[in-house]
Motif scaffolding. Structure first.
Motif, PDB file in Angstrom:
ATOM      1  N   SER A   1       0.692  -0.931  -0.035  1.00 58.56           N
ATOM      2  CA  SER A   1      -0.018  -0.044   0.096  1.00 58.56           C
ATOM      3  C   SER A   1       0.353   1.009  -0.358  1.00 58.56           C
ATOM      4  O   SER A   1      -0.035   1.808  -0.286  1.00 58.56           O
ATOM      5  CB  SER A   1      -0.883  -0.094   1.171  1.00 58.56           C
ATOM      6  OG  SER A   1      -0.181   0.382   2.288  1.00 58.56           O
ATOM      7  N   ASN A   2       2.131   1.408   0.156  1.00 57.13           N
ATOM      8  CA  ASN A   2       2.977   2.581   0.205  1.00 57.13           C
ATOM      9  C   ASN A   2       4.700   2.073  -0.261  1.00 57.13           C
ATOM     10  O   ASN A   2       4.976   3.425  -0.784  1.00 57.13           O
ATOM     11  CB  ASN A   2       3.517   2.830   1.717  1.00 57.13           C
ATOM     12  CG  ASN A   2       3.001   3.054   2.700  1.00 57.13           C
ATOM     13  OD1 ASN A   2       2.223   3.685   3.073  1.00 57.13           O
ATOM     14  ND2 ASN A   2       2.118   1.817   3.764  1.00 57.13           N
ATOM     15  N   ARG A   3       4.130   1.488  -1.572  1.00 57.37           N
ATOM     16  CA  ARG A   3       5.062   1.383  -1.903  1.00 57.37           C
ATOM     17  C   ARG A   3       5.007   2.888  -3.374  1.00 57.37           C
ATOM     18  O   ARG A   3       3.853   2.785  -3.491  1.00 57.37           O
ATOM     19  CB  ARG A   3       5.397   0.334  -3.327  1.00 57.37           C
ATOM     20  CG  ARG A   3       4.195  -0.153  -4.528  1.00 57.37           C
ATOM     21  CD  ARG A   3       4.610  -1.572  -4.476  1.00 57.37           C
ATOM     22  NE  ARG A   3       5.461  -1.478  -5.354  1.00 57.37           N
ATOM     23  CZ  ARG A   3       5.956  -2.716  -5.684  1.00 57.37           C
ATOM     24  NH1 ARG A   3       4.988  -3.694  -5.704  1.00 57.37           N
ATOM     25  NH2 ARG A   3       7.011  -3.237  -6.100  1.00 57.37           N
ATOM     26  N   LEU A   4       5.903   3.046  -3.900  1.00 53.98           N
ATOM     27  CA  LEU A   4       6.097   4.253  -4.807  1.00 53.98           C
ATOM     28  C   LEU A   4       6.158   3.607  -6.007  1.00 53.98           C
ATOM     29  O   LEU A   4       7.189   2.401  -6.301  1.00 53.98           O
ATOM     30  CB  LEU A   4       7.187   5.161  -4.858  1.00 53.98           C
ATOM     31  CG  LEU A   4       8.092   6.331  -3.730  1.00 53.98           C
ATOM     32  CD1 LEU A   4       9.139   6.532  -2.823  1.00 53.98           C
ATOM     33  CD2 LEU A   4       6.921   6.565  -3.133  1.00 53.98           C
TER      34      LEU A   4
ATOM     35  N   GLY B   1      13.562   5.843 -14.355  1.00 54.29           N
ATOM     36  CA  GLY B   1      13.814   7.327 -15.204  1.00 54.29           C
ATOM     37  C   GLY B   1      15.471   6.343 -15.703  1.00 54.29           C
ATOM     38  O   GLY B   1      15.715   5.543 -16.351  1.00 54.29           O
ATOM     39  N   GLU B   2      16.436   7.679 -16.329  1.00 57.23           N
ATOM     40  CA  GLU B   2      17.524   7.795 -16.840  1.00 57.23           C
ATOM     41  C   GLU B   2      18.333   7.476 -15.826  1.00 57.23           C
ATOM     42  O   GLU B   2      19.455   7.012 -16.529  1.00 57.23           O
ATOM     43  CB  GLU B   2      17.607   8.539 -17.783  1.00 57.23           C
ATOM     44  CG  GLU B   2      18.041   9.889 -17.340  1.00 57.23           C
ATOM     45  CD  GLU B   2      16.783  10.971 -16.889  1.00 57.23           C
ATOM     46  OE1 GLU B   2      16.590  11.756 -16.500  1.00 57.23           O
ATOM     47  OE2 GLU B   2      15.218   9.995 -16.811  1.00 57.23           O
ATOM     48  N   LEU B   3      18.254   7.460 -14.697  1.00 57.05           N
ATOM     49  CA  LEU B   3      19.357   7.361 -14.130  1.00 57.05           C
ATOM     50  C   LEU B   3      20.111   6.406 -13.581  1.00 57.05           C
ATOM     51  O   LEU B   3      19.330   5.803 -12.993  1.00 57.05           O
ATOM     52  CB  LEU B   3      19.479   8.407 -12.466  1.00 57.05           C
ATOM     53  CG  LEU B   3      19.845  10.140 -13.205  1.00 57.05           C
ATOM     54  CD1 LEU B   3      19.337  11.338 -12.571  1.00 57.05           C
ATOM     55  CD2 LEU B   3      20.782  10.477 -13.778  1.00 57.05           C
ATOM     56  N   THR B   4      20.631   5.830 -12.924  1.00 56.34           N
ATOM     57  CA  THR B   4      21.284   4.879 -12.389  1.00 56.34           C
ATOM     58  C   THR B   4      21.757   4.701 -11.185  1.00 56.34           C
ATOM     59  O   THR B   4      22.532   5.437 -11.135  1.00 56.34           O
ATOM     60  CB  THR B   4      22.035   3.739 -12.766  1.00 56.34           C
ATOM     61  OG1 THR B   4      21.565   3.463 -14.304  1.00 56.34           O
ATOM     62  CG2 THR B   4      22.669   2.094 -12.999  1.00 56.34           C
TER      63      THR B   4
ATOM     64  N   GLN C   1      14.443  13.499  -9.445  1.00 48.52           N
ATOM     65  CA  GLN C   1      13.337  13.095  -8.289  1.00 48.52           C
ATOM     66  C   GLN C   1      14.272  12.369  -7.232  1.00 48.52           C
ATOM     67  O   GLN C   1      14.293  12.673  -6.035  1.00 48.52           O
ATOM     68  CB  GLN C   1      12.895  13.985  -7.885  1.00 48.52           C
ATOM     69  CG  GLN C   1      11.784  15.524  -8.908  1.00 48.52           C
ATOM     70  CD  GLN C   1      12.515  15.129 -10.663  1.00 48.52           C
ATOM     71  OE1 GLN C   1      12.228  13.866 -11.259  1.00 48.52           O
ATOM     72  NE2 GLN C   1      12.418  16.351 -11.637  1.00 48.52           N
ATOM     73  N   THR C   2      13.729  11.621  -7.264  1.00 47.80           N
ATOM     74  CA  THR C   2      13.472  10.139  -6.915  1.00 47.80           C
ATOM     75  C   THR C   2      15.434   9.969  -6.437  1.00 47.80           C
ATOM     76  O   THR C   2      15.921   9.252  -4.940  1.00 47.80           O
ATOM     77  CB  THR C   2      13.046   8.561  -7.284  1.00 47.80           C
ATOM     78  OG1 THR C   2      12.098   9.222  -7.755  1.00 47.80           O
ATOM     79  CG2 THR C   2      13.065   7.656  -6.958  1.00 47.80           C
ATOM     80  N   ARG C   3      16.200   9.336  -7.409  1.00 48.46           N
ATOM     81  CA  ARG C   3      17.399   9.901  -7.072  1.00 48.46           C
ATOM     82  C   ARG C   3      17.950  10.471  -5.784  1.00 48.46           C
ATOM     83  O   ARG C   3      18.234  10.022  -4.650  1.00 48.46           O
ATOM     84  CB  ARG C   3      18.447   9.656  -8.369  1.00 48.46           C
ATOM     85  CG  ARG C   3      20.194   9.473  -7.678  1.00 48.46           C
ATOM     86  CD  ARG C   3      20.851   9.978  -8.925  1.00 48.46           C
ATOM     87  NE  ARG C   3      22.440   9.502  -8.739  1.00 48.46           N
ATOM     88  CZ  ARG C   3      23.034   9.912  -7.985  1.00 48.46           C
ATOM     89  NH1 ARG C   3      22.409  10.886  -7.209  1.00 48.46           N
ATOM     90  NH2 ARG C   3      23.926   9.303  -7.692  1.00 48.46           N
TER      91      ARG C   3
ATOM     92  N   ASN D   1      19.347  11.545  -0.012  1.00 43.20           N
ATOM     93  CA  ASN D   1      18.182  12.185   0.801  1.00 43.20           C
ATOM     94  C   ASN D   1      18.169  11.048   2.823  1.00 43.20           C
ATOM     95  O   ASN D   1      18.295  11.831   3.125  1.00 43.20           O
ATOM     96  CB  ASN D   1      18.063  13.245   0.900  1.00 43.20           C
ATOM     97  CG  ASN D   1      18.512  14.430   0.109  1.00 43.20           C
ATOM     98  OD1 ASN D   1      20.165  14.985  -0.093  1.00 43.20           O
ATOM     99  ND2 ASN D   1      17.940  15.260  -0.619  1.00 43.20           N
ATOM    100  N   GLY D   2      17.909  10.152   1.780  1.00 39.10           N
ATOM    101  CA  GLY D   2      17.636   8.985   2.750  1.00 39.10           C
ATOM    102  C   GLY D   2      15.938   9.819   3.501  1.00 39.10           C
ATOM    103  O   GLY D   2      15.066   8.971   3.921  1.00 39.10           O
ATOM    104  N   GLU D   3      15.364  10.538   2.018  1.00 37.77           N
ATOM    105  CA  GLU D   3      13.498  10.358   2.217  1.00 37.77           C
ATOM    106  C   GLU D   3      13.292   9.447   1.917  1.00 37.77           C
ATOM    107  O   GLU D   3      11.511   8.534   2.199  1.00 37.77           O
ATOM    108  CB  GLU D   3      13.518  11.645   1.600  1.00 37.77           C
ATOM    109  CG  GLU D   3      14.118  13.598   2.156  1.00 37.77           C
ATOM    110  CD  GLU D   3      13.330  14.688   0.919  1.00 37.77           C
ATOM    111  OE1 GLU D   3      12.689  14.225   0.201  1.00 37.77           O
ATOM    112  OE2 GLU D   3      14.429  15.455   1.410  1.00 37.77           O
TER     113      GLU D   3
END
Length: 182
Positions: free
Chosen positions: A87-90, A95-98, A115-117, A122-124
């Motif tokens: 239920s909480n998975r993003l 994207g294009e970055l590894t 943004q995800t990277r 940052n540990g968010e």
């Protein structure tokens, strides 16, 4: 000299009819008591064995019930954990970055957007190993997962602690080229 001993003693005049009856009665009661004692001993031993067997069976049944309850509790906890992760998975982080990370001494990678990277760095956002795949969760959901089963979370990359604060400040002046981002 036929007959039993009492008849022979009566004929000889050594014993009268009344004493013969008393002796018979005493002998009968004595044999009855001795049989009763043997029967009581056998019954008490059988009762003891039956009680012991019943106690052992009750203990074994209690152990089996306890194991069954523990297994059901573990299943319920796993189901709750699975539901929490699902239920909480993003979603939509591809994207294009590894993004590279270490999992059990192996380097793994995920394709993520910028943004995800940054949130991973940052540990968010945390990475969770779930059903032989990797799932991204927010920090709050990851904390809940950590409370239930910390082994599922992939550890965050830690800054090298052997480097002094002065060295970190010095190296912070230099920009890292895009092709060296890990």
């Amino acid at each position: 000299m036929a007959g039993n001993l009492f008849d022979q003693l009566k004929k000889a005049g050594l014993i009268n009819e009344q004493k013969a009856k008393q002796a018979k009665k005493a002998k009968y009661q004595q044999t009855k008591k001795s049989k009763g004692k043997r029967g009581d001993q056998a019954e008490s031993e059988a009762a003891k064995l039956a009680a012991e067997a019943a106690r052992k069976k009750a203990e074994r049944d209690r152990q089996l019930n306890l194991e069954r309850e523990q297994a059901q509790q573990q299943k319920a906890e796993q189901a709750a954990l699975r539901q929490l992760i699902e239920s909480n998975r993003l979603r939509g982080y591809e994207g294009e970055l590894t993004y590279h990370f270490a999992d059990e001494k192996k380097v793994k990678s995920l394709q993520v957007n910028k943004q995800t990277r940054q949130k991973l760095v940052n540990g968010e956002i945390r990475i969770v190993s779930f059903n032989n795949a990797y799932v991204l969760l927010s920090r709050e959901a990851a904390e809940k997962v950590e409370q239930r089963d910390a082994a599922l979370l992939i550890p965050l990359a830690e800054a090298e602690e052997s480097m002094s604060e002065e060295d970190r400040d010095f190296y912070a002046k230099f920009a890292v080229p895009d092709d060296l981002i890990w």
